[in-house]
Write a protein that holds these residues in place. Structure first.
Motif, PDB file in Angstrom:
ATOM      1  N   LEU A   1       0.771  -1.207  -0.121  1.00  0.00           N
ATOM      2  CA  LEU A   1      -0.184  -0.001  -0.105  1.00  0.00           C
ATOM      3  C   LEU A   1       0.785   1.261  -0.024  1.00  0.00           C
ATOM      4  CD1 LEU A   1      -2.479  -1.044   2.545  1.00  0.00           C
ATOM      5  CD2 LEU A   1      -3.075  -0.751   0.292  1.00  0.00           C
ATOM      6  N   GLY A   2       0.365   2.408  -0.614  1.00  0.00           N
ATOM      7  CA  GLY A   2       1.246   3.649  -0.624  1.00  0.00           C
ATOM      8  C   GLY A   2       1.865   3.921  -1.633  1.00  0.00           C
ATOM      9  N   CYS A   3       3.154   4.538  -1.198  1.00  0.00           N
ATOM     10  CA  CYS A   3       4.111   5.051  -2.174  1.00  0.00           C
ATOM     11  C   CYS A   3       4.970   4.192  -2.781  1.00  0.00           C
ATOM     12  CB  CYS A   3       4.760   6.323  -1.494  1.00  0.00           C
ATOM     13  SG  CYS A   3       5.607   5.639  -0.104  1.00  0.00           S
TER      14      CYS A   3
ATOM     15  N   SER B   1       2.277  -1.673   4.843  1.00  0.00           N
ATOM     16  CA  SER B   1       1.203  -0.636   4.936  1.00  0.00           C
ATOM     17  C   SER B   1       1.618   0.846   4.961  1.00  0.00           C
ATOM     18  CB  SER B   1       0.707  -0.885   6.616  1.00  0.00           C
ATOM     19  OG  SER B   1       1.624  -0.678   7.408  1.00  0.00           O
ATOM     20  N   CYS B   2       0.603   1.559   4.804  1.00  0.00           N
ATOM     21  CA  CYS B   2       0.605   3.182   4.758  1.00  0.00           C
ATOM     22  C   CYS B   2      -0.406   3.797   5.774  1.00  0.00           C
ATOM     23  CB  CYS B   2       0.087   3.449   3.485  1.00  0.00           C
ATOM     24  SG  CYS B   2       0.142   5.165   3.145  1.00  0.00           S
ATOM     25  N   THR B   3       0.054   4.866   6.309  1.00  0.00           N
ATOM     26  CA  THR B   3      -0.802   5.415   7.279  1.00  0.00           C
ATOM     27  C   THR B   3      -0.786   7.152   6.695  1.00  0.00           C
ATOM     28  OG1 THR B   3      -0.898   5.944   9.650  1.00  0.00           O
ATOM     29  CG2 THR B   3       1.314   6.090   8.604  1.00  0.00           C
ATOM     30  N   VAL B   4      -0.478   7.324   5.843  1.00  0.00           N
ATOM     31  CA  VAL B   4      -0.818   8.806   5.130  1.00  0.00           C
ATOM     32  C   VAL B   4      -2.568   9.305   5.515  1.00  0.00           C
ATOM     33  CG1 VAL B   4      -0.787  10.363   3.063  1.00  0.00           C
ATOM     34  CG2 VAL B   4       0.990   8.851   3.463  1.00  0.00           C
ATOM     35  N   THR B   5      -3.478   8.243   5.206  1.00  0.00           N
ATOM     36  CA  THR B   5      -4.754   8.800   5.158  1.00  0.00           C
ATOM     37  C   THR B   5      -5.442   7.747   6.023  1.00  0.00           C
ATOM     38  OG1 THR B   5      -5.406   7.772   3.142  1.00  0.00           O
ATOM     39  CG2 THR B   5      -4.660  10.127   3.056  1.00  0.00           C
TER      40      THR B   5
END
Length: 430
Positions: free
Chosen positions: A12-14, A49-53
């Motif tokens: 997920l993410g960038c 994982s991602c936590t930007v949003t």
């Protein structure tokens, strides 16, 4: 002989996350693990994982449930930014037996080699911010034409809305010499394009008294890959010498991604950004002066706390006047332990959605204008390996999408083309 365990990865993410997942997955011994697609039954599912949003966190939880639906007996490991900030929240989910933060995740293969013991323990390793001090280079590989090459991690900027410094720590990178050694691993493969990625790539080299500009001047000396593309770079770190280097070096792609975040100076100040709209406009003007047909992407956040309708209109008017190619629009998402939560009245979610729609409309208009402005030009396309309904796709030097009839011989080749016709989606037909 023991049965090999099936393992599946999802990122997920960038682009930074993609490079790290690829590097970690290569460490798993083939005699012990078999790599399968995430949609297939597996013994172990790994999510970077991602936590930007909030949506990124929701997506992570949905993937955990999806994995267990595919194989109820599977074990799920979650690593990365969400894990770094909220490990206990993830460990509380059924099926999750291992949570690793951004420093510990590189030890994932070691942990999974003794999976039976680990499952009994229900391990969440120390993911405190104080441990985010090391730097591990990473790059994606495999059957792709491009490689995402991690050259930097963490961020010393403390923007009011952003949780990434909490998740990844302070800015750090390797030396130019060691970074070149990793780059040579990529250059020894069949990869044709290297995409430089990080949290704040313009900060490269600071721990060692070196600069991003100096790194680029060394990277272009490598015989391969033939293309080097920059990912997002802060406007205050994109100096004229960098722009001129991209203009002068054929190996550096004419493609810039600048995170503006707001076209209102008062909002930029509230965000804690290190520039104003005047500096951003100067950077756009300089790029257009030296590289007229460069692709310039901009990031914009809408619905930031305290953004009144008048301030949003100011932001929209500013970016509308800028000669950018398209906009990445982000709807503000509340992040715990960030200063933005105290910066003003929250914008109603329905209003955020409306502002996002208007900004997306602006982006669509700019993208179509940029596509039209390239008609009649001669450029080069790097063709991808995949076939879709009888077509193959690729990207020009300035990141315009193109397609042509599938020809196996064109896979992973760079061809000179003339841009004349597009389909209804704005993809050049060659």
């Amino acid at each position: 002989m023991p049965t090999r365990k099936k393992i599946a990865f999802h990122t997920l993410g960038c682009k930074l996350n993609f490079s790290e997942t690829a590097t970690i997955s290569r460490q798993f011994p083939g005699e012990t693990f078999t790599r399968v697609a995430f949609a297939e039954p597996a013994d172990i599912y790994v999510i970077n994982s991602c936590t930007v949003t909030k949506n990124a966190e929701k997506r992570c939880k949905a993937l955990i449930r999806q994995a267990l639906k595919t194989n109820p007996a599977a074990k799920v490991a979650v690593m990365g930014c969400y894990s770094q900030i909220k490990p206990s929240e993830l460990l509380a989910m059924p099926g999750v037996f291992l949570v690793l933060g951004n420093e510990e995740k590189y030890k994932l293969p070691d942990h999974l080699m003794d999976i039976d013991t680990l499952e009994k323990q229900g391990v969440s390793h120390d993911v405190s911010k104080e441990h985010l001090t090391g730097f591990v280079p990473a790059f994606s590989s495999g059957g792709r034409t491009r490689s995402f090459f991690k050259i930097q991690d963490g961020c010393d900027y403390r923007c009011a809305y952003c949780s990434i410094p909490q998740a990844r720590g302070n800015s750090r990178s390797d030396t130019i010499a060691r970074t070149l050694e990793t780059a040579k691993q990529i250059s020894g493969s069949n990869i044709r394009e290297m995409v430089l990625t990080g949290v704040n790539i313009g900060d490269f080299g600071k721990p060692h008294g070196e600069t991003f500009f100096e790194l680029l001047t060394e990277l272009v000396k490598l015989d391969r890959p033939e293309r080097i593309r920059l990912s997002s770079i802060e406007p205050d770190l994109l100096h004229d010498d960098l722009i001129r280097l991209v203009a002068d070096e054929p190996k550096l792609m004419p493609h810039f991604h600048l995170p503006l975040q707001s076209g209102s100076d008062s909002i930029l100040k509230s965000m804690g950004r290190k520039y104003n709209t005047r500096l951003f406009a100067e950077r756009i003007e300089s790029i257009r002066k030296h590289i007229p047909h460069a692709c310039i992407a901009a990031d914009i956040i809408v619905g930031y706390p305290g953004e009144t309708d008048a301030l949003f209109r100011e932001s929209l008017a500013f970016i509308s006047a800028m000669d950018v190619s398209y906009i990445h629009v982000f709807t503000y998402s509340e992040r715990e332990n960030t200063r933005a939560l105290t910066k003003g009245p929250m914008v109603h979610p329905a209003e955020r959605k409306q502002r996002s729609r208007l900004m997306q409309q602006c982006s669509s208009e700019k993208k179509q204008q940029f596509i039209r402005s390239n008609k009649g030009l001669t450029t080069k396309v790097l063709w991808e390996n995949d076939e879709h309904n009888g077509f193959m796709f690729g990207f020009t030097e300035n990141y315009l999408k193109a397609k042509t009839a599938w020809k196996e011989a064109l896979q992973n080749t760079i061809q000179e083309v003339s841009l004349n016709h597009t389909d209804k989606h704005g993809v050049y037909i060659l």
